[in-house]
Design an enzyme around this catalytic site. Structure first.
Site, PDB file in Angstrom:
ATOM      1  N   GLU B  50      21.898  54.663  -8.726  1.00 29.41           N
ATOM      2  CA  GLU B  50      20.498  54.940  -9.078  1.00 29.41           C
ATOM      3  C   GLU B  50      19.528  53.945  -8.440  1.00 29.41           C
ATOM      4  O   GLU B  50      18.395  54.281  -8.124  1.00 29.41           O
ATOM      5  CB  GLU B  50      20.309  54.945 -10.595  1.00 29.41           C
ATOM      6  CG  GLU B  50      20.911  56.156 -11.295  1.00 29.41           C
ATOM      7  CD  GLU B  50      22.356  55.928 -11.721  1.00 29.41           C
ATOM      8  OE1 GLU B  50      22.965  54.928 -11.276  1.00 29.41           O
ATOM      9  OE2 GLU B  50      22.865  56.752 -12.493  1.00 29.41           O
ATOM     10  N   PHE B 112      24.659  57.575 -27.727  1.00 32.71           N
ATOM     11  CA  PHE B 112      25.378  57.392 -26.468  1.00 32.71           C
ATOM     12  C   PHE B 112      24.396  57.423 -25.302  1.00 32.71           C
ATOM     13  O   PHE B 112      23.577  58.329 -25.190  1.00 32.71           O
ATOM     14  CB  PHE B 112      26.438  58.496 -26.302  1.00 32.71           C
ATOM     15  CG  PHE B 112      27.151  58.412 -24.976  1.00 32.71           C
ATOM     16  CD1 PHE B 112      27.965  57.331 -24.677  1.00 32.71           C
ATOM     17  CD2 PHE B 112      26.983  59.401 -24.022  1.00 32.71           C
ATOM     18  CE1 PHE B 112      28.597  57.234 -23.449  1.00 32.71           C
ATOM     19  CE2 PHE B 112      27.618  59.326 -22.792  1.00 32.71           C
ATOM     20  CZ  PHE B 112      28.429  58.233 -22.501  1.00 32.71           C
ATOM     21  N   GLN B 113      24.478  56.443 -24.435  1.00 30.72           N
ATOM     22  CA  GLN B 113      23.577  56.271 -23.300  1.00 30.72           C
ATOM     23  C   GLN B 113      22.103  56.246 -23.705  1.00 30.72           C
ATOM     24  O   GLN B 113      21.236  56.707 -22.986  1.00 30.72           O
ATOM     25  CB  GLN B 113      23.837  57.337 -22.219  1.00 30.72           C
ATOM     26  CG  GLN B 113      25.226  57.175 -21.601  1.00 30.72           C
ATOM     27  CD  GLN B 113      25.420  57.988 -20.324  1.00 30.72           C
ATOM     28  OE1 GLN B 113      24.849  59.038 -20.144  1.00 30.72           O
ATOM     29  NE2 GLN B 113      26.260  57.465 -19.420  1.00 30.72           N
ATOM     30  N   LYS B 162      16.227  64.875 -23.938  1.00 33.95           N
ATOM     31  CA  LYS B 162      16.968  66.053 -23.488  1.00 33.95           C
ATOM     32  C   LYS B 162      16.520  67.338 -24.182  1.00 33.95           C
ATOM     33  O   LYS B 162      16.447  68.402 -23.557  1.00 33.95           O
ATOM     34  CB  LYS B 162      18.466  65.838 -23.722  1.00 33.95           C
ATOM     35  CG  LYS B 162      19.326  66.911 -23.089  1.00 33.95           C
ATOM     36  CD  LYS B 162      20.805  66.585 -23.172  1.00 33.95           C
ATOM     37  CE  LYS B 162      21.607  67.634 -22.400  1.00 33.95           C
ATOM     38  NZ  LYS B 162      23.044  67.359 -22.442  1.00 33.95           N
ATOM     39  N   MET B 473      19.563  32.240   3.925  1.00 35.78           N
ATOM     40  CA  MET B 473      18.342  31.554   3.499  1.00 35.78           C
ATOM     41  C   MET B 473      18.654  30.489   2.448  1.00 35.78           C
ATOM     42  O   MET B 473      18.099  29.391   2.481  1.00 35.78           O
ATOM     43  CB  MET B 473      17.334  32.569   2.952  1.00 35.78           C
ATOM     44  CG  MET B 473      15.974  31.970   2.653  1.00 35.78           C
ATOM     45  SD  MET B 473      15.225  31.185   4.103  1.00 35.78           S
ATOM     46  CE  MET B 473      14.212  32.511   4.750  1.00 35.78           C
TER      47      MET B 473
END
Lengths: 156, 563
Positions: B50, B112-113, B162, B473
């Protein structure tokens, strides 16, 4: 740099998480909140938030600009000339000198507002500085609990 | 028209003219993906992480000027996207990210999630929404695009439970929008502009200080015209490379921590800073009390909060850079360019004294040579993306950027892993351009899974890995400031980059000489496949000049004995 106290009024859309946007702005950028009150403005979709803060003039300027930048912010009012009031509730044991307490409260625009079996509850509402004096004066009557309401302010 | 929330999302994207969505499906966003399957108004690119979806949308936005769009699921899908949001937020990139959320009835139950997406993203989005009813969905989507692209642009998150994507509702996409609490000011105060123009006419050593806002405002042509008319020299920030054009005789170069000598000295000695869309970042100013200390400051910015934040401003102008520069041009009709001649001569001498340069070598490839070579071969044609580190600074210093939106990098947040996915987005938005990601052996591994995405969708981006087997760096800072204690920066153990690219359907080259480099680049462009060019460079090469952190801009390290 010299820190100054400022009262800032923020007029925002009364929508969910708007208060979180304001407070997380202060937390995330390291600004102080001395007190914060919020309530809907009657007859509108807006809320009025009053914040008392401290900071250098540069920081205060940033706070105001950052508050203004929030999408739901309609107006940010910062003015030297604000009428400020605060309310406080104090619980005293009932065996303290109630007439003295009542006299003290009335000197600060208040009075005894509730009497229970063991306790009385007194109220005062006045300028924030005077509220601090009132709380100091109340110490001699063994207060069990002090709840300050936070500052509300309006432009003069 | 009646439709589901998921259909509304697709219809809104189509109405906004979105051509490409970068994303990754999951439980809470499945209803929307079901509608994506059925529609053909836009394409969907399936990244393999993602974070990469959001960077790809970001690269698309930076290279085209359009709003980038990414789509992710709830919970870990969203948290993976946070770095992408923060990257876009710090550089003011217009973007809309749509995330799934658990159903309304489960919010607050640690479902969940489930994660508080609007809470987490509040400090790294311009604005965000948790949609609470299907009725408000069309309006919110319209607002999201409007807020993302207007004023000071930025990413906007729309978090959709949802059950709302499943619910039916009336869809009418608003044509116009007005948010009473959000009215960006584009115009610039006329009186302030007049005063600023008078200050410019009176100045002896004025300096144009150009920032990323000039790119976002598409102000490049106007700023070049302003410079030409006034003959005032210019410096660019990291985010503004390309605005003036590399061949422009008035451009001194990039200023800041790794700016060139003439640019940093110009800022230290100027008597009037004309800031156009720059924000006085600490990597630009060095020690603030020494920064431009002989100068008055004109600050043009669309975000009032940027003005006076770090540096006291004498002529604040809130407005869009293009609009304000247009008005400045009119007000400077009678400017006398001779006033600044002596100043230009001083600066030219500074540049002759210490030009941006490096010591080339016959034994080992120098990263600066590689970048200049790409510039010679591709010049204005290529879009250059980068990751974060030494390679990024070398690219900013040495590539001849000739136009805005040609240089795409994570300046504010400094996100390693940005380059490859951003290159995918840039290539998708500009299929006719050659897109080169200049990266390092550290950064490239941070989103290396995108090789697969690039192969699947035939997005032939060329990754030039300037490989010094170091986290370069940080290693450089350890050399300069930590007595060469190379704590956890030795990357000697590394994958076979050539084989890695090939394993993912791309092509790879190991490059150790100039001739090999030329041959590999030529073949990479011809083959039209995602490519890794693993370029072995001098291990201990440093980025110079360097202003040590917190030091004054005029105190540059110009060389180092370990060089």
């Amino acid at each position: 740099m010299q820190k100054v106290r400022r009262v800032i009024s923020v007029i925002v859309m009364n929508e969910s998480s708007v208060l979180a946007r304001v407070t997380s702005l202060f937390a995330g950028r390291g600004y102080n909140i001395d007190s914060l009150t919020v309530a809907p403005i009657p007859g509108s979709e807006l809320s009025h938030i009053t914040i008392v803060t401290k900071g250098s003039n540069k920081v205060i300027e940033q706070i105001i600009k950052q508050l203004h930048k929030l999408i739901p912010t309609l107006k940010v009012i910062e003015h030297e000339e604000m009428v400020e009031k605060e309310m406080v509730l104090i619980k005293f044991p009932i065996d303290e000198n109630l007439s003295d307490i009542a006299a003290l409260c009335s000197a600060y625009n208040g009075g005894i507002v509730n009497v229970g079996v063991d306790m009385v509850i007194a109220m005062a509402s006045d300028e924030p500085v005077r509220i601090r004096h009132f709380i100091e004066a109340a110490q001699r009557y063994s207060p069990c609990e002090v709840v300050r309401g936070g500052v509300v302010a309006i432009e003069r | 028209m009646q439709m589901s929330g998921a259909q509304m999302v697709c219809e809104a994207l189509i109405a906004e003219g979105v051509k490409t969505v970068f994303g990754y499906p999951g439980g809470a966003i499945m209803n929307v993906y079901d509608e994506i399957y059925k529609q053909d108004g836009f394409e969907h690119i399936l990244n393999r992480h993602e974070q990469a979806s959001v960077h790809a949308a970001d690269g698309y936005a930076r290279s085209t000027g359009e709003v980038g769009v990414a789509m992710v699921t709830s919970g870990p899908g969203f948290t993976n996207a946070v770095t992408g949001l923060a990257t876009a937020y710090m550089d003011s990139i217009p973007m809309v990210v749509i995330s799934g959320q658990v159903p309304l009835s489960l919010i607050g139950t640690d479902g969940f999630q489930e994660i508080d997406a609007v809470g987490i993203s509040r400090p790294c989005t311009k604005h965000n929404y948790l949609v609470k009813s299907v009725k408000e969905l069309p309006g919110i989507l319209k607002e999201a695009f409007y807020i993302a692209r207007s004023g000071r642009p930025g990413p906007v998150l729309v978090d959709i439970p949802k059950d709302i994507t499943a619910e039916m509702g009336e869809f009418e996409y608003p044509k116009e929008i007005s948010i009473p609490t959000y009215k960006p000011n584009y115009k610039g105060n006329e009186r302030q502009i007049k005063k600023a123009a008078d200050a410019i006419k009176k100045a002896k050593k004025p300096l144009l200080y150009i920032g990323g806002g000039a790119v976002l405002s598409d102000a490049s042509e106007l700023i070049r015209e302003l410079a030409k008319k006034t003959e005032i020299p210019a410096v660019e920030t990291l985010m503004a490379r390309g605005v003036m054009g590399a061949k422009n005789p008035l451009l001194l170069g990039m200023l800041g921590m790794h700016g060139n000598y003439a640019s940093n000295m110009a800022m230290s000695e100027t008597d009037l800073v004309i800031s156009l869309g720059a924000r006085f970042d600490d990597r630009v100013t060095g020690k603030l009390s020494e920064f431009a200390k002989y100068a008055d400051v004109i600050h043009v910015d669309i975000d009032p909060a940027n003005i006076g934040k770090l540096v006291d401003v004498d002529y604040p102008i809130v407005g869009d850079i293009s609009t304000v520069v247009q008005k400045l041009l009119l007000a400077l009709e009678d400017v006398n360019t001779d006033n600044y001649r002596a100043w230009r001569e001083i600066l030219n001498r500074y540049d002759e004294l210490h030009p941006q340069s490096y010591q080339d070598s016959d034994e080992v490839l120098k990263p600066q040579w590689v970048i200049e070579r790409i510039g010679e071969l591709l010049g204005e044609e290529a879009i250059i993306t980068s990751d974060v580190g030494q390679h990024q600074m070398w690219a900013a210093q040495h590539y001849p950027f000739d136009r805005p939106r040609q240089w795409i990098n994570s300046g504010g947040l400094g996100t390693m892993g940005f380059g490859l996915p951003a290159a995918l987005g840039a290539k998708r938005g500009n299929p006719d351009k050659t897109v080169i990601n200049i990266t390092g052996d550290g950064s490239i591994l941070m989103n290396v899974q995108e090789l697969v995405t690039a192969s699947e969708y035939r997005i032939p981006v060329i990754n030039v890995i300037l490989n010094n087997h170091f986290l370069g760096m940080v290693r450089q800072w350890q050399t300069f400031f930590y007595d060469k204690r190379y704590s956890e920066t030795d990357l000697s153990y590394q994958p076979n980059f050539k084989a890695l690219a090939e394993a993912c359907g791309g092509i790879g080259f190991d490059v150790t000489t100039k001739a090999e480099f030329d041959a590999a680049l030529k073949e990479a462009i011809e083959q039209e496949k995602v490519c890794f060019m693993n370029v072995a460079i001098n291990r201990l090469e440093n980025v110079l000049p360097m202003v040590p952190s917190g030091g004054a801009l005029y105190n540059m390290l110009l060389e180092h004995k370990d060089q």
